[in-house]
Write a protein that holds these residues in place. Structure first.
Motif, PDB file in Angstrom:
ATOM      1  N   ALA A 259       0.846  -1.189   0.000  1.00 22.42           N
ATOM      2  CA  ALA A 259       0.000   0.000   0.000  1.00 22.42           C
ATOM      3  C   ALA A 259       0.881   1.239   0.000  1.00 22.42           C
ATOM      4  N   PHE A 260       1.938   1.197   0.795  1.00 19.93           N
ATOM      5  CA  PHE A 260       2.818   2.367   0.837  1.00 19.93           C
ATOM      6  C   PHE A 260       3.570   2.552  -0.479  1.00 19.93           C
ATOM      7  N   TYR A 261       4.081   1.474  -1.048  1.00 24.44           N
ATOM      8  CA  TYR A 261       4.784   1.630  -2.329  1.00 24.44           C
ATOM      9  C   TYR A 261       3.839   2.236  -3.359  1.00 24.44           C
TER      10      TYR A 261
ATOM     11  N   ALA B  11       1.125   3.967  -2.885  1.00 19.60           N
ATOM     12  CA  ALA B  11       0.624   5.307  -2.585  1.00 19.60           C
ATOM     13  C   ALA B  11       1.718   6.361  -2.701  1.00 19.60           C
ATOM     14  N   CYS B  12       2.953   5.920  -2.817  1.00 22.25           N
ATOM     15  CA  CYS B  12       4.071   6.867  -2.908  1.00 22.25           C
ATOM     16  C   CYS B  12       3.854   7.775  -4.111  1.00 22.25           C
ATOM     17  N   MET B  13       3.811   9.092  -3.855  1.00 23.39           N
ATOM     18  CA  MET B  13       3.547  10.008  -4.963  1.00 23.39           C
ATOM     19  C   MET B  13       4.828  10.766  -5.327  1.00 23.39           C
ATOM     20  N   ARG B  14       5.970  10.148  -5.034  1.00 23.99           N
ATOM     21  CA  ARG B  14       7.273  10.694  -5.422  1.00 23.99           C
ATOM     22  C   ARG B  14       7.503  12.092  -4.848  1.00 23.99           C
ATOM     23  N   CYS B  15       7.088  12.324  -3.634  1.00 27.44           N
ATOM     24  CA  CYS B  15       7.256  13.653  -3.062  1.00 27.44           C
ATOM     25  C   CYS B  15       8.722  13.962  -2.777  1.00 27.44           C
ATOM     26  N   GLY B  16       9.531  12.921  -2.631  1.00 23.09           N
ATOM     27  CA  GLY B  16      10.966  13.133  -2.474  1.00 23.09           C
ATOM     28  C   GLY B  16      11.407  13.557  -1.090  1.00 23.09           C
ATOM     29  N   ARG B  17      10.510  13.553  -0.130  1.00 19.97           N
ATOM     30  CA  ARG B  17      10.945  13.916   1.224  1.00 19.97           C
ATOM     31  C   ARG B  17      11.985  12.939   1.741  1.00 19.97           C
ATOM     32  N   CYS B  18      11.791  11.674   1.403  1.00 19.13           N
ATOM     33  CA  CYS B  18      12.749  10.661   1.860  1.00 19.13           C
ATOM     34  C   CYS B  18      14.133  10.924   1.266  1.00 19.13           C
ATOM     35  N   VAL B  19      14.145  11.364   0.001  1.00 18.64           N
ATOM     36  CA  VAL B  19      15.439  11.613  -0.644  1.00 18.64           C
ATOM     37  C   VAL B  19      16.138  12.773   0.049  1.00 18.64           C
TER      38      VAL B  19
ATOM     39  N   PRO C 263      15.883   6.631  -1.846  1.00 20.68           N
ATOM     40  CA  PRO C 263      14.796   5.747  -1.408  1.00 20.68           C
ATOM     41  C   PRO C 263      13.564   5.841  -2.303  1.00 20.68           C
ATOM     42  N   ARG C 264      13.229   7.051  -2.743  1.00 21.69           N
ATOM     43  CA  ARG C 264      12.055   7.199  -3.614  1.00 21.69           C
ATOM     44  C   ARG C 264      12.204   6.333  -4.867  1.00 21.69           C
ATOM     45  N   ASP C 265      13.376   6.403  -5.505  1.00 26.35           N
ATOM     46  CA  ASP C 265      13.563   5.646  -6.738  1.00 26.35           C
ATOM     47  C   ASP C 265      13.518   4.151  -6.461  1.00 26.35           C
TER      48      ASP C 265
ATOM     49  N   VAL D  24       9.705  11.154   7.829  1.00 21.87           N
ATOM     50  CA  VAL D  24       9.126  12.234   7.021  1.00 21.87           C
ATOM     51  C   VAL D  24       8.123  11.788   5.970  1.00 21.87           C
ATOM     52  N   CYS D  25       8.074  10.505   5.681  1.00 19.91           N
ATOM     53  CA  CYS D  25       7.226  10.074   4.563  1.00 19.91           C
ATOM     54  C   CYS D  25       5.748  10.298   4.882  1.00 19.91           C
ATOM     55  N   PRO D  26       5.024  11.002   4.008  1.00 15.36           N
ATOM     56  CA  PRO D  26       3.613  11.278   4.275  1.00 15.36           C
ATOM     57  C   PRO D  26       2.761  10.011   4.351  1.00 15.36           C
ATOM     58  N   VAL D  27       3.224   8.910   3.755  1.00 15.09           N
ATOM     59  CA  VAL D  27       2.421   7.686   3.821  1.00 15.09           C
ATOM     60  C   VAL D  27       3.103   6.616   4.684  1.00 15.09           C
ATOM     61  N   TYR D  28       3.872   7.063   5.659  1.00 10.44           N
ATOM     62  CA  TYR D  28       4.556   6.159   6.600  1.00 10.44           C
ATOM     63  C   TYR D  28       5.417   5.129   5.866  1.00 10.44           C
TER      64      TYR D  28
HETATM   65  S1  SF4 Z   1       8.700  10.223   1.281  1.00 17.62           S
HETATM   66 FE1  SF4 Z   1       7.312   8.472   0.987  1.00 17.62          FE
HETATM   67  S2  SF4 Z   1       5.804   9.205  -0.513  1.00 17.62           S
HETATM   68 FE2  SF4 Z   1       7.507  10.646  -0.582  1.00 17.62          FE
HETATM   69  S3  SF4 Z   1       8.799   9.871  -2.248  1.00 17.62           S
HETATM   70 FE3  SF4 Z   1       9.569   8.979  -0.346  1.00 17.62          FE
HETATM   71  S4  SF4 Z   1       8.533   7.020  -0.176  1.00 17.62           S
HETATM   72 FE4  SF4 Z   1       7.401   8.217  -1.692  1.00 17.62          FE
END
Ligand code: SF4
Ligand code: SF4
Lengths: 676, 264
Positions: free
Chosen positions: A286-288, A290-298, A312-314, A359-363
């Motif tokens: 579900a998390f993979y 729902a990931c909308m590539r927001c890039g916070r993780c990067v 991590p996003r990629d 930081v990931c919005p979808v945990y």
């Molecule tokens: S922070 Fe979460 S939602 Fe945003 S790009 Fe990374 S994995 Fe995807």
């Protein structure tokens, strides 16, 4: 006629509209079903139980949007505007349909209130979209990608909202109702429109607007908009499966995963990254998805920050892409996605520091995805870097990841009169579990020596296992060697029970984390030494010398003490309680701390994976910027990494790396104690 | 071509990577005492990896041969876990501490007993004594061509194409099958064998033939033990680092000179 709106004014029969609407909703449902099918197909079988608590948390996550707001106020407000605007308009449209076909209640005042609400909804949506576009294309926020989809989606929505306002303007311009001013945006737009043009162009515009709006609904499952549905699902699954911050890095089923007995050597291509083979649970997918590539993780990932070939996003995107291709009956239904070339070394970069989860919005715990991938690679055997291969062999043969033998684990106790635990020896308060690195590495032995001295000073009875001390297995766990971890765990549990050990105190946050969270069958208590120090100080059993000299120190949070186990304050309290010591914080501290680069097995991976900078050097530069004299940490791996970085950067003269124990010991009221 | 039958000779030795504190030398008994678990000699692991890659590419069957006075099937089952199809242990009290020719002789008898083969792979040398002779003598005894020090091995039609290491770079050498190739570490490390896989394999009954002098119809007289002339422990490599303290360079220099004098 009182204030009211005629829904199909000048449009004629509504059936065509409803046919198209049904088509749009149909596409939405079919697309969503494809997502669900993918989730079911890719995950281990398991039930999702209903949980009121999880539902409550999910609703608060969705409606308060705190996950999006967290640490990113601008993004949070922008998202809230779009979210609420979109929600108001969607609900409003639904109400309008009810009004038209079921009961005509939107008349008079309630119609006026409705119109005002829709105006406001439209305006905040408009504001949100414009802000989003500005952030991505004008401010060019670095973590945001600028793919075709990223422009198309907001522009589409922009046109939908804009055309809605214009339509309203036209309607008001030609109908000229006396209540027009309540629709203040529409009324303002009407001022620019001549009634003649208005009436003739109205039907075209109406259909344009209708098609775009319906289309927008239809494409939700086929674009990154899927997060509208995916994120709430991810929230719920996250909360209900208690994949909390202390989550296990791998599902326990995996450790016992039956190896296909007839096929001990799976045929695998050379270091192919076969993401689809990794066993996952529903919350992961579900998390993979729902990931909308927001890039916070990067943005927070220390590995990406050091310029390593990892984001991590990629990684998450590559994982979900592979799952779509392998497990979806209809292939990847998402438009705008394509295969990404991923280097086979990619899964070995992550230090499992958990900054991404913060930081990931979808945990999204990218490190868990990484760890699962590692498990697959370990089982296949071919994608394991040579150094890791050797480290694991050593861990198996010699109970430690270093080039050392178990018999050297007691070397540090020489001439120190450290009580050794025996099978039926006297009762002690706890077993001090020194850990592989602390007992073997020449520098970090100081942690064990100083902690023992403090314990003696405080009159605590403790004992060590010396040469018999096993490895807790945590390294095996984080690199995905789940079988070896299970063996080490059994080994430890067996020894602890034979020695009747009830309380364990560790030097390393890694041993601490493993015992605390990854040994569900344990029947002993476990603490990290920092908790013991805090307790002893609280009880007044540690006496500090009064110190005229003021020393500024800064504290580096070890990931497995801080983020993984939320022990942020205790070590700081210890530091603050020492007279003459002033704690100054680095830019990144507490839950935002930056990893030293040793976790996730990276300590034993050499320089092969390093990027432009080393994570430890980035950290040490930040420490130096505080102007502190001492850089305190509470983990042997951090100590090695940070001290090494101080040397390679030539900062040793200005800044010294020290373990918390060393700091405490040097401040004790002891005869002849002037270490500082 | 048909799928090649590959034989890999793998020696079980005490872990050459064992921590130094686990190794001692008994000069009188001319014995190196290693207190460490047994492993497969690293170059032989490279040979096995090369064999598995050939199998992955063109198919085939891999048989691992291991010989010694006592060989442990828990150590050697790793070869099966990694991808070998069969394991044969050559075990006999008479196989202890043999010289290279005798080892090659035993191996050649076993290979003749196996009968059919296309390619034999051995490590370039064993990780304990590093003689590096058995492979080539074995080829000689079998009367087949041999190529040493391979960094890459490919099967092409009925021959083997080997990149053979030379002091600078490598040369490409081809030999008709059946042939023997000794493998160097450049081929790559043996793939990791996960513990779950290993444990599953240890639980699984597989037939591992054990052949001794009797089964191989060898006379013990034909086997010569190695004659060790002398064994000495490695030189003491301990180093000490002392920082000379002093208020001025003169003082430090003076102290340094004093140290030199003392050492002379
Ligand atoms: S922070 Fe979460 S939602 Fe945003 S790009 Fe990374 S994995 Fe995807
Ligand atoms: S755990 Fe840390 S290193 Fe790993 S992906 Fe997340 S932020 Fe990056």
């Amino acid at each position: 006629m009182g204030p009211e709106r005629e829904l199909f004014w000048k449009i004629g029969p509504g059936w065509l509209f409803y046919a198209l609407a049904a088509l749009a909703v149909g596409l939405l449902l079919v697309g969503t079903a494809a997502h669900l099918q993918l989730w079911m197909k890719s995950s281990l079988k398991g039930k999702v139980a209903f949980s009121r608590e999880a539902l409550k948390q999910t609703l608060s996550d969705v409606f308060l949007g705190l996950r999006v707001l967290k640490g990113e106020v601008a993004a949070g407000i922008m998202h809230a505007l779009i979210f609420w605007g979109f929600l108001v308009l969607t609900i409003g449209t639904a109400i309008l349909l009810v009004h038209e076909h079921l009961s005509s209640f939107l008349v008079g005042t309630s119609h006026l209130a409705f119109e005002v609400a829709m105006e406001i909804g439209g305006l905040i949506l408009l504001g949100g979209i414009l802000w989003a576009l500005v952030r991505r294309y004008v401010q060019r926020v670095p973590r945001l990608e600028r793919r075709l989809e990223d422009a198309l989606v907001p522009l589409w929505l922009l046109v939908v909202v804009g055309s809605g306002f214009i339509l309203e303007g036209i309607r008001l311009a030609s109908q000229k109702p006396e209540w027009a001013n309540w629709s203040f945006v529409g009324a303002w737009a009407a001022g620019f429109i001549s009634p003649g043009i208005a009436e003739s162009s109205y039907p075209y515009l109406w259909w344009g607007h209708a098609l775009l709006s319906l289309g927008f609904v239809a494409v939700i499952p086929f674009t990154k908009l899927f997060h509208i549905l995916g994120a709430p699902a991810a929230y719920y699954l996250h909360h209900s499966s208690e994949v909390s911050i202390k989550a296990s890095l791998f599902s326990r089923d995996l450790a016992q995963a039956p190896v296909n007995e007839d096929e001990v050597a799976p045929e695998t291509g050379e270091a192919a990254l076969d993401f689809a083979e990794t066993p996952l649970n529903l919350a992961d997918i579900a998390f993979y998805d729902a990931c909308m590539r927001c890039g916070r993780c990067v943005q927070v990932c220390p590995s990406a920050g050091a310029g390593e070939a990892f984001a991590p996003r990629d990684f998450i995107q590559a994982t979900i892409r592979a799952l779509w291709k392998e497990h979806s009956r209809v292939g990847d239904i998402r438009l705008f996605t394509k295969d990404q070339v991923i280097d086979p070394k990619v899964p070995w970069h992550c230090t499992t520091c958990a900054a991404c989860l913060e930081v990931c919005p979808v945990y999204g715990a990218a490190f868990e995805a990484v760890s699962k991938k590692r498990t697959t690679l370990i089982l296949e055997g071919t994608g394991v870097p040579d150094l890791m291969n050797q480290t694991l062999e050593r861990l198996f043969n010699y109970e430690n990841p270093w080039v050392s033998s178990k018999r050297e684990k007691a070397a540090w106790t020489k001439d120190l009169d450290i009580p050794a635990l025996t099978k039926d020896g006297k009762e002690v308060d706890f077993c001090y579990f020194v850990g592989c690195t602390t007992s073997i590495d020449a520098r970090t032995q100081a942690i064990a020596k100083s902690f023992s001295s403090i314990l003696k000073h405080a009159g605590v009875s403790f004992g060590v296992l010396g040469e018999k001390e096993p490895c807790c297995g945590d390294i095996a766990r984080v690199v995905g060697e789940v079988g070896l971890f299970e063996e080490k765990k059994m080994n430890c549990l067996d020894l602890f029970s034979r020695y009747d050990i009830k309380e364990v105190v560790t030097s390393s946050p890694h041993c601490f984390h493993a015992f605390l969270n990854e040994y569900p069958e344990k029947n002993f208590g476990v603490r990290h030494y920092s908790l013991v120090l805090k307790e002893l100080i609280g009880q007044g059993r540690i006496r500090f010398k009064t110190n005229g000299k003021r020393t500024a120190v800064t504290y580096h949070d070890p990931c497995y003490l801080g983020r993984h186990n939320r022990i942020f304050e205790e070590p700081r309290e210890v530091i603050r309680s020492i007279p003459g010591i002033q704690l100054v914080e680095m830019d990144h501290h507490g839950a935002d701390s930056l990893c030293c680069g040793a976790g996730g097995g990276r300590m034993w991976q050499g320089k092969e994976l390093d990027g432009e900078a080393r994570m430890s050097e980035i950290r040490v530069r930040e420490a130096r910027a505080t102007g502190a004299e001492l850089l305190i940490t509470a983990c042997p791996l951090c100590l090695i990494m940070l001290e090494d970085a101080l040397k390679t950067l030539g900062f040793e003269k200005e800044l010294r790396a020290m373990d918390l124990n060393e700091l405490v010991l040097s401040s004790l009221e002891l005869a002849g104690n002037n270490l500082m | 071509m048909k799928e090649p039958k590959i034989i890999v000779c793998a020696k079980q030795i005490p872990d050459p990577e064992a921590p130094f504190s686990n190794v001692s030398v008994n000069v009188e008994k001319k014995e190196v005492v290693v207190d460490a678990p047994d492993v497969i000699s690293p170059y032989d692991e490279n040979a096995l990896e090369a064999a598995i890659r050939i199998k992955e590419e063109v198919g085939g069957k891999i048989t691992v041969l291991s010989m010694g006075r006592k060989v442990s099937d828990t150590v050697l089952r790793k070869t099966v876990a990694a991808g070998a199809d069969a394991l044969i242990l050559l075990e006999d009290a008479a196989f202890e501490r043999l010289d290279s020719r005798s080892i090659a002789f035993v191996l050649s008898s076993a290979i003749k007993k196996i009968g059919e083969y296309d390619l034999i792979l051995t490590g370039r040398q064993a990780g304990d004594w590093d003689s590096g002779q058995v492979g080539l003598i074995l080829a000689e005894l079998l009367g087949i061509p041999s190529i040493s020090l391979a960094r890459s091995i490919k099967i092409k039609d009925d021959s083997v194409v080997v990149e053979k290491l030379v002091p600078v770079g490598y040369e490409v050498v081809e030999a008709e099958l059946p042939a023997l190739v000794t493998v160097s570490n450049e081929v790559g490390e043996l793939r990791y064998v996960a513990r779950t896989k290993m444990m599953a394999l240890l639980r699984r009954p597989i037939s591992i033939p054990k052949w001794g002098t009797k089964q191989l119809e060898l006379s013990v007289e034909a086997l010569n033990p190695v004659q060790l002339m002398e064994l000495c422990p490695p030189p003491d490599m301990r180093r000490e680092c002392v920082f000379i303290e002093g208020a001025s360079s003169d003082e430090k220099a003076g102290k340094l000179a004093a140290v030199f004098k003392e050492l002379r």
